[in-house]
Structure formats: structure tokens, C-alpha cells
Write a protein that holds these residues in place. Sequence first.
Motif, short mmCIF file in Angstrom:
data_model
loop_
_atom_site.label_atom_id
_atom_site.label_comp_id
_atom_site.label_asym_id
_atom_site.label_seq_id
_atom_site.Cartn_x
_atom_site.Cartn_y
_atom_site.Cartn_z
N GLY A 1 55.47 83.60 40.13
CA GLY A 1 56.14 82.75 41.10
C GLY A 1 55.57 81.34 41.12
O GLY A 1 54.40 81.13 40.80
N ARG A 2 56.41 80.39 41.48
CA ARG A 2 55.96 79.02 41.67
C ARG A 2 55.66 78.80 43.15
O ARG A 2 56.48 79.14 44.01
N GLU A 3 54.49 78.27 43.44
CA GLU A 3 54.11 78.04 44.83
C GLU A 3 54.96 76.94 45.44
O GLU A 3 55.13 75.86 44.86
N GLN A 4 55.50 77.24 46.62
CA GLN A 4 56.27 76.28 47.41
C GLN A 4 55.79 76.40 48.85
O GLN A 4 56.35 77.16 49.64
N GLY A 5 54.74 75.68 49.19
CA GLY A 5 54.15 75.84 50.50
C GLY A 5 53.58 77.25 50.64
O GLY A 5 52.82 77.71 49.80
N ARG A 6 54.00 77.96 51.69
CA ARG A 6 53.52 79.33 51.91
C ARG A 6 54.30 80.34 51.07
O ARG A 6 53.94 81.52 51.02
N ALA A 7 55.35 79.89 50.43
CA ALA A 7 56.24 80.79 49.70
C ALA A 7 55.95 80.79 48.21
O ALA A 7 55.26 79.91 47.68
N ARG A 8 56.52 81.80 47.52
CA ARG A 8 56.56 81.85 46.06
C ARG A 8 58.02 81.99 45.65
O ARG A 8 58.77 82.76 46.28
N GLU A 9 58.41 81.25 44.61
CA GLU A 9 59.79 81.30 44.12
C GLU A 9 59.81 81.85 42.70
O GLU A 9 59.00 81.46 41.85
#
Length: 298
Positions: free
Chosen positions: A70-78
Motif C-alpha cells: 500500500g501507498r501511505e496516505q496520511g493514516r490510510a494505505r491505498e
Amino acid sequence: MTGGAASAMDVRRYGTGLLSTEVRSLDEGGYLWRRKPGPFAPGPFPPVPAPSLKAIAGLPQDGPGRWVLGREQGRAREYRVGGGASVADRVLREGPAKGLDDVLRAVGGLLAQLHGLPRRSADDQVAGSAGMFRLAVWWSGRGATDRATVAGELLRTELGDDGWRLLRGWLAEALADSGSAVVSHGAPTLGSVVCAGPGRPVEFLVGENLCVAPWYADLGWLVGEIVELSWHHGSDHAAWQSALNALFEGYGRDLGARWNRAAALRIALHLHDYSAYVALNPNEVRRYASFLTHLITL
């Protein structure tokens, strides 16, 4: 990774207090999965150190399955994948339908790849899986939420002293077993496995719980999940056993006599997570305690 435009009708959201997931279809094809810790999660996703990122990214991408970081996007992973639903979604609807063996054989092969990475590629990773730690905290008398604490007290009563002692002992052994430790997924559930259709590669999301743990912890997590699904679904036993055999075939070994230990620990963790992050249901705790007693005494 880039995201495409999508309308509100193309977005599906679901989750618990532990994990939240959003699946969005992309105009250019495929799906964007966005996952983040739920509102009651113990903490954020840990970062994946550069050596681990490099090692996983270097694993083969042209076989029947592939790892998706996943790519980190703030607290999320995409994650960019080919399918909009997990294998867990399909199994919950259909049971061990045609094609599940092939998916699990690929999943087993992917775990074998990951476990075969040099330990030095994960020197900065946590020792022990987050799931094991949640169980250890729960069984010390402190649930992740008040609901989980109540569920733990009821489970202990239902299991009795001997069953409770065995489960806690099995967990302690796994946590202390540094000799069997490998680079591990940490939470390999079918909810993190995507397969867009027959002939398409199996895609396995990784990176949210990466750790160093005994090899049988990852394999046992999946075995416990499949055993639990079989128990709930109540369908063809031979088909579920075939699915387990395919997982072991892909991995290159099975759990031997310890399979019931691994299954019991995974199922107990699911009971904790449901009680802590969804709802407390005393009747479900009693039902799970009965099934855990059956597994313990095998």
C-alpha cells in the motif's frame, strides 16, 4: 499509484472499530482500496522500513499471485488491485466454491515467498504479530474495550481452568518461539486477498501488520479462518479440507499436530475483535467457547 475519478455509486465502504475499508472503482480500470485504522484501533499502521519495502517489491510479480504494497496516505494505505471484492466476501456468500483451491494454493505460495526473505530485511519490524499481542493483553484481563473485557471473563468461565490454561500456554509458546521466526504478514486474512476472476492473479495486500513471527503464525491465521468459515457455513467438509490442502500445497508444508492450536488461537482472536470492535453478544461468546473447547480437546 494514481486514483481515477469515480462517482458516489462506485464507492463501497465497510469496517469495524478496528479497520475501515473503502473500495472505489477507477475509470481506467481496476479498483482503489483505501484502508485505515478504525476509531477504536490500538494505534496507526506501523511504517514499513525501506529494507522490507525493497525486499517485498522484489518478489516475483508474474506468477499465480502477487504481493500488493500500500501507498501511505496520511493514516490510510491505498492499494491498486484488479477486483472490487475480497475472497472473504465470496466465500461468505458461496462457501468453498470452485476456484477456491487455486486461490489458496497461490496464497500459500505467496506466504512461502515472504517467509523466505532474509531476516535482515525486517530487522526493524516488530517481534510478534499485533493479533498475538491483542490476545495477550485480553487474556491478562484487559480487553481493548470494556465489551472485550466482559467477553474475556465470560470466555474464561465457559472454557474452565484447563481450557483457559491451555490456550494461554499455546499463545505464550508462540510469542517466545524466536527460533521459528520469519518475516511475516502479521494478519493474513482472506479479507486482504483479491482475485478478479478465473485466470486472474491472486493479489494479497501487505504492509499494515508486517512483523517477525513464527512461520506457523501466518499459516495458522488462515487455517483458523477457514476452519471457522467451515463451522459457520456448515457445507461440504471435503471441499473445505481440499481448500486447506491447497493452502498447504502452495506453502510447501502443513501445520502437523499443531493445527488445532493455531486454529483455536485465531478463532479466539476473532471473538475478541468482534466483541471489542463490533458488539458484545454473550450467546456468541458461549457458542465460540463450545467450539474452542472442541478444538482444544482434539
